[in-house]
Enzyme design. Sequence first.
Site, PDB file in Angstrom:
ATOM      1  N   ASP A 109       9.423 -16.007  58.090  1.00 28.55           N
ATOM      2  CA  ASP A 109      10.040 -17.328  58.036  1.00 28.55           C
ATOM      3  C   ASP A 109      10.226 -17.889  56.631  1.00 28.55           C
ATOM      4  OD1 ASP A 109       7.385 -18.249  57.360  1.00 28.55           O
ATOM      5  OD2 ASP A 109       6.934 -18.389  59.500  1.00 28.55           O
ATOM      6  N   HIS A 124       7.099  -7.576  56.811  1.00 29.78           N
ATOM      7  CA  HIS A 124       8.094  -7.416  57.867  1.00 29.78           C
ATOM      8  C   HIS A 124       9.460  -7.985  57.496  1.00 29.78           C
ATOM      9  CE1 HIS A 124       4.498  -7.200  60.874  1.00 29.78           C
ATOM     10  NE2 HIS A 124       4.631  -6.112  60.143  1.00 29.78           N
ATOM     11  N   CYS A 132      23.417  -4.464  56.616  1.00 26.78           N
ATOM     12  CA  CYS A 132      24.168  -3.540  57.456  1.00 26.78           C
ATOM     13  C   CYS A 132      23.342  -2.274  57.648  1.00 26.78           C
ATOM     14  CB  CYS A 132      25.517  -3.205  56.822  1.00 26.78           C
ATOM     15  SG  CYS A 132      26.444  -1.927  57.714  1.00 26.78           S
ATOM     16  N   CYS A 182      30.221  -5.417  59.801  1.00 26.14           N
ATOM     17  CA  CYS A 182      30.010  -5.457  58.358  1.00 26.14           C
ATOM     18  C   CYS A 182      31.339  -5.601  57.621  1.00 26.14           C
ATOM     19  CB  CYS A 182      29.303  -4.184  57.909  1.00 26.14           C
ATOM     20  SG  CYS A 182      29.133  -4.020  56.117  1.00 26.14           S
ATOM     21  N   CYS A 185      31.864  -1.989  55.511  1.00 24.73           N
ATOM     22  CA  CYS A 185      32.122  -0.697  56.149  1.00 24.73           C
ATOM     23  C   CYS A 185      32.471  -0.793  57.625  1.00 24.73           C
ATOM     24  CB  CYS A 185      30.922   0.230  55.967  1.00 24.73           C
ATOM     25  SG  CYS A 185      29.497  -0.189  57.018  1.00 24.73           S
ATOM     26  N   GLY A 222      -4.570 -16.605  60.641  1.00 21.58           N
ATOM     27  CA  GLY A 222      -3.525 -16.759  61.638  1.00 21.58           C
ATOM     28  C   GLY A 222      -2.971 -15.474  62.193  1.00 21.58           C
ATOM     29  N   SER A 223      -3.777 -14.427  62.233  1.00 21.69           N
ATOM     30  CA  SER A 223      -3.309 -13.150  62.777  1.00 21.69           C
ATOM     31  C   SER A 223      -4.339 -12.579  63.728  1.00 21.69           C
ATOM     32  CB  SER A 223      -3.033 -12.139  61.660  1.00 21.69           C
ATOM     33  OG  SER A 223      -2.655 -10.887  62.209  1.00 21.69           O
ATOM     34  N   SER A 224      -3.880 -12.115  64.886  1.00 16.85           N
ATOM     35  CA  SER A 224      -4.759 -11.409  65.820  1.00 16.85           C
ATOM     36  C   SER A 224      -4.948  -9.968  65.391  1.00 16.85           C
ATOM     37  CB  SER A 224      -4.172 -11.449  67.232  1.00 16.85           C
ATOM     38  OG  SER A 224      -2.945 -10.729  67.270  1.00 16.85           O
TER      39      SER A 224
END
Length: 275
Positions: A109, A124, A132, A182, A185, A222-224
């Site tokens: 985010d 991530h 593309c 795209c 291309c 804040g992560s499992s």
Amino acid sequence: MQNPLDPVVEYGIERARELLDGKKVIAITGAGVSTDSGIPDYRGQGRVARHPLTFDEFLASNANQARYWARSFAGWNRIAMAQPNTAHRALAAAERSNQISDLITQNVDGLHQKAGSQKVLELHGRLDRVICIDCNAGITRIEMDQKIQDTNPDLVRQPEVEFTPDGDADIEVPADFSAPSCQVCGGRYKPDVVFFGEQIPLQRVALARAQVEAAEAILVAGSSLAVNSGLRLVKQAKQQGLPVVVINIGETKADHLTDVKINASAADVLGSLYL
């Protein structure tokens, strides 16, 4: 803090300070850091199980790509308009005061940067970038929105929709919706994020491992740690003999590896630690 914290949480914070103070700390963050900014997570307590589109499913058909981009068009504004909360601001403050050396996030985010964090490794990727698949040309998410609107002139954003952590929304996709191609291309656009089932770029993985290698302590917020990208880094830290502090509401896959586990809001705990 406006409200006093639970005594058990306060004790955990004091233990965390003892372990972290004066050390080179790497922070690893997940979706629970952004929930107070209005962005839902996938695995929070009471959360209904969701099944996000996988990378293979996205590639499998034009219909799946159209479905993704229609839902993303409906939900993107929720991400774009989100503002940093206390957790993001606390981590940015900790970086400025050299209490945290680097930040590795599983979030897409961009809120850590909005809050002022500079040394952010986005494992991530970022939702505000689009690439593309076929030629790797990139555009901004704002440009993609305009392309979607130009390609589907009758498309209207629905004011009341259910949002997901990936910046899309649970809507009925119009049968005639068409995903833009795209401009370089004619290939397929995807958000510049790692889909479920997609491999994180090796250079990014290597950099994260190098940062943990150079660390003296690890702070997870804040992560499992249900996603292996984060869990592997915690396992690496324990193999190095580093102290690990985890802040998360609910269980994590690394609870047995932690030196301190604080079962509380990331915003409350990080605010107490660093603001």
